[in-house]
Scaffold this active site. Structure first.
Site, mmCIF file in Angstrom:
data_model
loop_
_atom_site.group_PDB
_atom_site.id
_atom_site.type_symbol
_atom_site.label_atom_id
_atom_site.label_comp_id
_atom_site.label_asym_id
_atom_site.label_seq_id
_atom_site.Cartn_x
_atom_site.Cartn_y
_atom_site.Cartn_z
ATOM 1 N N SER A 140 20.640 19.934 -24.378
ATOM 2 C CA SER A 140 20.339 18.616 -24.198
ATOM 3 C C SER A 140 21.507 17.692 -24.067
ATOM 4 C CB SER A 140 19.144 18.040 -24.713
ATOM 5 O OG SER A 140 19.375 18.028 -26.039
ATOM 6 N N HIS A 207 22.907 13.513 -27.600
ATOM 7 C CA HIS A 207 22.517 13.018 -26.413
ATOM 8 C C HIS A 207 23.271 11.841 -25.794
ATOM 9 C CE1 HIS A 207 18.087 14.514 -27.733
ATOM 10 N NE2 HIS A 207 19.284 15.489 -27.523
#
Length: 261
Positions: A140, A207
């Site tokens: 991610s 992220h």
């Protein structure tokens, strides 16, 4: 109330070979992790995941786990996942947004872009907790870079979102600026609210780092002539019954103690 993105309204000109290959590789690696059993899978996470303290030279892994150099785990960690939901969520976002970003760059450039964003994500989280001995794993961070690039390229594109309110299920077109903007803001707020520790959890700063890297790197990596801030191809905030999912016109079909990216 429950929301899940399904696909976008952006057409593509080429088959997203790299995006498909990355998804397939992540699935294969996860299958390999599962085949090792619980103990073997945990050892693989330490061997191939990013351990900040090891990366920065504050700690060492046992000899048996020093399979690759610590700097190489910045890449290997991108293909490991901590569970089916972790894998599925990451692959869904890569499937929805990766094809258009790949289309804007070309296959070779997109692969390099993806790896650089993943490295930026791993370094961001590691710098936030340089003494941590908890391994980081997951795609991610790199996918965050894809989201950042997509937001620059297609902020007005509509993402078909499944909205489920008790017994009512509907599809709604939500501009990417809102979907990805809310996602990014959520990562920042969660990162601020969640102190880094040795208990693992979600690597929110990975992220954030990946997203920012992607939003910046899209400019040198996109093909010459590819415009940014492209318009939508459908009506924003249009609401449809769930059965409309089978009549899509977008570019994409329906589709432990560790830091998860």
């Amino acid at each position: 109330m429950f929301f899940i993105p399904l696909y976008d309204d952006n057409p593509t000109r080429r088959t997203p070979v790299v995006t498909i290959a990355l998804i397939a590789l992540c699935i294969l690696v996860y299958g390999w992790q599962v085949s090792l059993g619980p103990r073997g899978g945990e050892l693989a996470v330490y061997a191939y995941g990013v351990v900040p303290a090891v990366l920065f030279g504050y700690a060492e892994l046992p000899d048996a786990l020093q399979v690759v150099p610590s700097w190489a785990t910045v890449a290997t960690s991108m293909f490991l996942h901590g569970g089916v939901l972790h894998l599925g969520g990451n692959m869904l976002y890569l499937w929805i947004f990766g094809n258009n970003v790949e289309d804007s760059m070309g296959r070779g450039r997109f692969l390099l872009f993806y790896l650089l964003c993943g490295a930026a994500a791993a370094l961001t989280q590691s710098l936030a907790s340089p003494l941590s001995e908890v391994p980081m794993l997951g795609a991610s961070g790199a996918i965050g870079g894809v989201l950042g690039a997509y937001l620059v390229l297609h902020p007005r594109a509509n993402v078909r979102v499944l909205m489920w309110i008790i017994i009512f299920v509907r599809l709604i077109n939500v501009p990417a600026l809102i979907v990805l903007g809310v996602w990014f803001l959520g990562q920042i707020l969660s990162g601020v609210a969640t102190p880094t520790s040795d208990e693992g959890g979600v690597a929110f700063w990975a992220h954030v780092g990946g997203f920012v890297a992607g939003a910046l790197l899209v400019f040198p990596f996109k093909r010459r002539g590819v415009e940014v801030l492209e318009p939508a191809h459908s009506t924003p905030f249009a609401v449809m019954p769930a059965s409309a999912a089978v009549r899509r016109r977008g570019s994409v079909p329906d589709a432990g103690n560790r830091w998860r990216r």
